[in-house]
Design a protein around this motif. Structure first.
Motif, PDB file in Angstrom:
ATOM      1  N   ASP A   1       8.769   8.336  -5.193  1.00  0.00           N
ATOM      2  CA  ASP A   1       7.503   7.625  -5.291  1.00  0.00           C
ATOM      3  C   ASP A   1       7.762   6.406  -6.165  1.00  0.00           C
ATOM      4  OD1 ASP A   1       5.034   6.679  -5.867  1.00  0.00           O
ATOM      5  OD2 ASP A   1       4.159   8.606  -6.433  1.00  0.00           O
TER       6      ASP A   1
ATOM      7  N   THR B   1       0.787  -1.228   0.000  1.00  0.00           N
ATOM      8  CA  THR B   1       0.000   0.000   0.000  1.00  0.00           C
ATOM      9  C   THR B   1       0.821   1.280   0.000  1.00  0.00           C
ATOM     10  OG1 THR B   1      -0.179  -0.179   2.364  1.00  0.00           O
ATOM     11  CG2 THR B   1      -2.037  -0.974   1.085  1.00  0.00           C
ATOM     12  N   ARG B   2       2.032   1.254   0.569  1.00  0.00           N
ATOM     13  CA  ARG B   2       2.767   2.508   0.660  1.00  0.00           C
ATOM     14  C   ARG B   2       3.520   2.776  -0.627  1.00  0.00           C
ATOM     15  NH1 ARG B   2       2.634   4.511   5.858  1.00  0.00           N
ATOM     16  NH2 ARG B   2       3.244   6.379   4.761  1.00  0.00           N
ATOM     17  N   ARG B   3       3.838   4.057  -0.886  1.00  0.00           N
ATOM     18  CA  ARG B   3       4.547   4.361  -2.120  1.00  0.00           C
ATOM     19  C   ARG B   3       5.898   5.030  -1.885  1.00  0.00           C
ATOM     20  NH1 ARG B   3       1.159   6.186  -5.612  1.00  0.00           N
ATOM     21  NH2 ARG B   3      -0.825   6.175  -4.565  1.00  0.00           N
ATOM     22  N   SER B   4       6.191   5.421  -0.659  1.00  0.00           N
ATOM     23  CA  SER B   4       7.512   5.994  -0.380  1.00  0.00           C
ATOM     24  C   SER B   4       8.536   4.865  -0.272  1.00  0.00           C
ATOM     25  CB  SER B   4       7.452   6.782   0.920  1.00  0.00           C
ATOM     26  OG  SER B   4       8.730   6.877   1.478  1.00  0.00           O
TER      27      SER B   4
ATOM     28  N   GLU C   1       5.616  11.233   2.103  1.00  0.00           N
ATOM     29  CA  GLU C   1       4.999  10.595   0.959  1.00  0.00           C
ATOM     30  C   GLU C   1       4.159  11.590   0.173  1.00  0.00           C
ATOM     31  OE1 GLU C   1       3.846   5.980   0.954  1.00  0.00           O
ATOM     32  OE2 GLU C   1       2.747   7.295   2.245  1.00  0.00           O
TER      33      GLU C   1
ATOM     34  N   ASP D   1       5.831   4.434  -7.549  1.00  0.00           N
ATOM     35  CA  ASP D   1       4.925   4.285  -8.690  1.00  0.00           C
ATOM     36  C   ASP D   1       5.390   5.093  -9.895  1.00  0.00           C
ATOM     37  OD1 ASP D   1       3.443   2.674  -7.207  1.00  0.00           O
ATOM     38  OD2 ASP D   1       1.666   3.937  -7.063  1.00  0.00           O
ATOM     39  N   SER D   2       6.246   6.116  -9.664  1.00  0.00           N
ATOM     40  CA  SER D   2       6.685   6.935 -10.783  1.00  0.00           C
ATOM     41  C   SER D   2       7.952   6.381 -11.424  1.00  0.00           C
ATOM     42  CB  SER D   2       6.930   8.367 -10.315  1.00  0.00           C
ATOM     43  OG  SER D   2       7.998   8.396  -9.416  1.00  0.00           O
TER      44      SER D   2
ATOM     45  N   ARG E   1      -4.629   5.923  -3.288  1.00  0.00           N
ATOM     46  CA  ARG E   1      -4.672   4.742  -4.144  1.00  0.00           C
ATOM     47  C   ARG E   1      -6.127   4.413  -4.438  1.00  0.00           C
ATOM     48  NH1 ARG E   1      -0.519   1.689  -5.188  1.00  0.00           N
ATOM     49  NH2 ARG E   1       1.394   1.982  -4.030  1.00  0.00           N
TER      50      ARG E   1
END
Lengths: 101, 213
Positions: A92, A25-28, B82, A94-95, B87
């Motif tokens: 991030d 779930t986290r993106r960092s 963050e 996701d990037s 999401r």
């Protein structure tokens, strides 16, 4: 209530699940690494409790190896994070799609 | 009885602080929560008579590894937080389902096993001598592989983190790097300067065979 090895294994499974949820779930990237640490520690607890259950040293030895693997993973992962920050990339995960195509 | 109380307190602390790691928005708080998690796990290791591993956990993990994390978080400063982008709900749901599935599956596997009381072990179990005898005896190959892995990780970390920064846009200011020509560039400039001063070579001029420019 008698606290046997099953209880320790249950705690290790819960820790592993929490780490898994964090990774998904986290993106960092830093929090991702911290979540992986939780998963590795869950597996470490399982190794050590089973080592105690069988009265065997092997599990403890491999728990030490897991610690070394975790330290290596942190070094490389944090190196990547610093390199990302130097290149002014968005922190991030996701990037990071440069290798997609 | 004391054993049970310590187990309940330590495992509750471990689980709560693990939740704190993944739910906190601030990476600094996450790292501090992970330190709590590691210390609680060290207490569990002590209950399992793994004294050496408990000590290694506190010193190596809670000490060295977490300090590294905190340094990087401090280096990144505000950028470490963050980016706020939600999401899609089904991703969170899928992650939750995967995590719960793993826990339930392992729970069933534990339930099936019907563990007994466990082997009775001597005082020396988990002592540094016993682990060293295992690690440097039967598992010496693993030991060597671990040392190679650590070396590779150290070299890789240096290579990744010491990479030259990408050329930045005009006017961007960095607190960490001061623009300064590389030593070999300034040396070259000095040599060229000296040569032109004594009128030996001028830029753009080519000598022919007679030595005339």
């Amino acid at each position: 209530m008698h606290v046997g090895v099953a209880w320790f294994l249950g705690v290790s499974a819960v820790l592993f699940g929490i780490g898994l949820y964090g990774v998904f779930t986290r993106r960092s990237p830093i929090i991702l690494l911290l979540s992986v640490e939780i998963m590795l520690n869950g597996s470490n607890l399982a190794l050590i409790s089973v080592a105690r259950y069988w009265g065997e040293q092997s599990g403890q030895v491999f728990a030490l190896v897991v610690m070394a693997v975790a330290a290596s993973e942190v070094v490389v992962g944090l190196g990547l994070v610093v390199a990302m920050a130097r290149r002014r990339a968005d922190l991030d995960v996701d990037s990071l799609t440069g290798l997609r195509n | 009885m004391t054993y049970d109380i310590v187990f309940v307190v330590a495992s509750a602390l471990a689980i709560i602080s693990a939740l704190g790691v993944i739910l906190s928005g601030n990476p600094f708080h996450s790292a501090l929560a992970l330190i709590g998690n590691l210390v609680a796990l060290a207490a569990l290791y002590l209950l399992l008579q793994s004294d050496f591993l408990a000590a290694a956990q506190v010193i190596v993990y809670a000490g060295a590894v977490m300090i590294m994390f905190l340094f990087v978080i401090a280096y990144l400063g505000g950028r470490a937080t963050e980016p706020v982008r939600a999401r899609p709900w089904w991703q969170t749901l899928a992650a939750l389902a995967a995590a719960v599935a793993v826990v339930v599956e392992v729970g069933f596997a534990i339930e099936e096993q019907a563990f007994g009381d466990g082997a009775s072990v001597s005082e020396a179990f988990g002592a540094p001598q016993a682990i060293a005898a295992s690690f440097l005896g039967r598992y010496v190959l693993t030991f060597e592989a671990t040392s190679v892995l650590l070396l590779i990780a150290a070299v890789g970390g240096v290579t990744l983190a010491a990479h030259r920064p990408a050329p930045r846009e005009e006017g961007a200011v960095s607190a960490f790097e001061i623009e300064r020509p590389a030593p070999e560039v300034s040396l070259q400039a000095e040599v060229v300067d000296a040569l032109t001063r004594f009128d030996v070579v001028r830029a753009g001029q080519v000598r022919d065979e007679d030595g005339e420019t």
